[in-house]
Design a protein around this motif. Structure first.
Motif, PDB file in Angstrom:
ATOM      1  N   ASP A   1     -11.211   8.029   1.785  1.00  0.00           N
ATOM      2  CA  ASP A   1     -10.426   6.945   1.668  1.00  0.00           C
ATOM      3  C   ASP A   1      -8.840   7.265   1.063  1.00  0.00           C
TER       4      ASP A   1
ATOM      5  N   GLY B   1       0.713  -0.945  -0.036  1.00  0.00           N
ATOM      6  CA  GLY B   1      -0.110  -0.041  -0.058  1.00  0.00           C
ATOM      7  C   GLY B   1       0.863   1.308   0.088  1.00  0.00           C
TER       8      GLY B   1
ATOM      9  N   LYS C   1      -6.810   5.862  -0.090  1.00  0.00           N
ATOM     10  CA  LYS C   1      -6.463   4.923  -1.431  1.00  0.00           C
ATOM     11  C   LYS C   1      -7.043   5.454  -2.499  1.00  0.00           C
TER      12      LYS C   1
END
Ligand SMILES: Cc1cc2nc3c(=O)[nH]c(=O)nc-3n(C[C@H](O)[C@H](O)[C@H](O)COP(=O)(O)OP(=O)(O)OC[C@H]3O[C@@H](n4cnc5c(N)ncnc54)[C@H](O)[C@@H]3O)c2cc1C
Length: 291
Positions: A275, A187, A277
């Protein structure tokens, strides 16, 4: 006036140690941190112990750097004298008074030190430097003959460059940091990408180093690196006290977090709730457009 002994290196923190040492009024003598090459903390501690005895020093000071604290802890252990670490002020006397930082600088403690020779390390970047440099005048060559072989058992025998980082975490103007919210080692690709686009360094929280996603050298906080970048981008980091102790010197903090109530919001200058991401790659895409 009894002399004072200071352990010196090239750091500004050494000059802060001299500043406090000069408050005693007596002559200031000093020993170089690199008097012994390669660095061997027990041997430097042995030199300090011998020099302090020869001079009948009233106190021994050192910068509160990793090496300064390392040597002084060993000096305290071998002499049985108490060590006060991270001091920001001292007043000579019996007992000796100190103010020192606790809990990563979030608490200032006033304490009395009962000791015939206080050992003091000085918290870096905590007050203006007032003093002239101290003369480096202790003859280490003479003292070296009195050191035991065992004092060289711990020494630096190699230097390794930090993995991958082009900009050092401690000196970067921009730090993009990831916490548990990043989710995995892989990540961190989006964190690295954004840091790269901004010419910055990657940091992280302790949860991340404990999980083995990043090396400890990337950790920001009380038990990691203390940083003061122009911009700190905290992605998926809740803002625990121990983390904030390492980044509260940042000029601006941007928090990217799914939780609008996360503690980091109290310290953040800017926040994006959502988020990471999605948000981090979107910021990178915008920067690419401008570039
Ligand atoms: C003695 C001691 C020393 C310590 N020293 C340090 C230190 O030096 N440095 C340090 O960092 N910690 C240190 N800690 C640990 C500290 O107390 C916290 O446990 C740690 O900082 C929490 O890390 P975190 O913010 O990554 O995780 P968490 O507290 O679990 O926070 C994760 C955050 O991510 C957010 N999130 C989750 N998913 C997403 C997503 N997809 N998008 C956006 N946001 C998301 C959550 O809302 C949450 O706010 C120390 C603790 C002790 C006791």
């Amino acid at each position: 006036m009894a002399p004072v002994l200071v352990l010196m290196d090239q750091s500004k923190a050494s000059m802060e140690a001299v500043t406090l040492a000069r408050r005693f009024g007596g002559p200031v003598h000093s020993v170089r941190m690199d008097a012994i090459q390669p660095f061997a903390p027990d041997a430097v501690a042995a030199i300090l112990a011998l020099a302090a005895n020869d001079l009948n020093a009233s106190a021994v000071f050192a910068p509160g750097t990793d090496r300064g604290n390392d040597v002084m802890a060993r000096l305290a252990a071998r002499t049985g004298l108490p060590l006060a670490a991270n001091c920001v002020d001292v007043a000579p006397g019996t007992p000796f008074s100190v103010s020192r930082q606790r809990w990563g600088g979030s608490l200032l403690e006033s304490a009395l030190l009962h000791s015939p020779r206080p050992l003091i390390t000085v918290a870096p970047n905590s007050f203006p430097v007032e003093a002239e440099p101290a003369p480096i005048d202790v003859d280490v060559k003479l003292l070296l003959t009195q050191i035991e072989e065992g004092d060289f058992a711990v020494c630096v025998n190699d230097h390794m460059a930090a993995a991958g980082g082009k900009v050092s975490l401690a000196e970067a103007k921009v730090v993009v940091s990831g916490g548990r919210g990043v989710g995995s080692k892989e990540g961190f690709a989006i964190i690295e990408e954004l840091a790269g686009l901004l010419g910055g360094a990657v940091g992280c929280s302790r949860v991340v180093t404990s999980a083995g996603w990043r090396p400890h050298s990337d950790q920001v906080g009380q038990t990691g690196t203390k940083i003061a970048p122009d911009l700190y981008i905290a992605c998926g980091i809740s803002g625990a006290t121990q983390h904030m102790a390492g980044c509260k010197g940042a000029k601006r903090i941007l928090a990217i977090n799914a939780d609008a109530e996360a503690p980091i919001m109290q310290n953040a200058d800017y926040a994006v709730i959502g988020d990471l991401k999605e948000i981090v790659p979107a910021i990178s895409a915008e920067i690419r457009k401008i570039k």
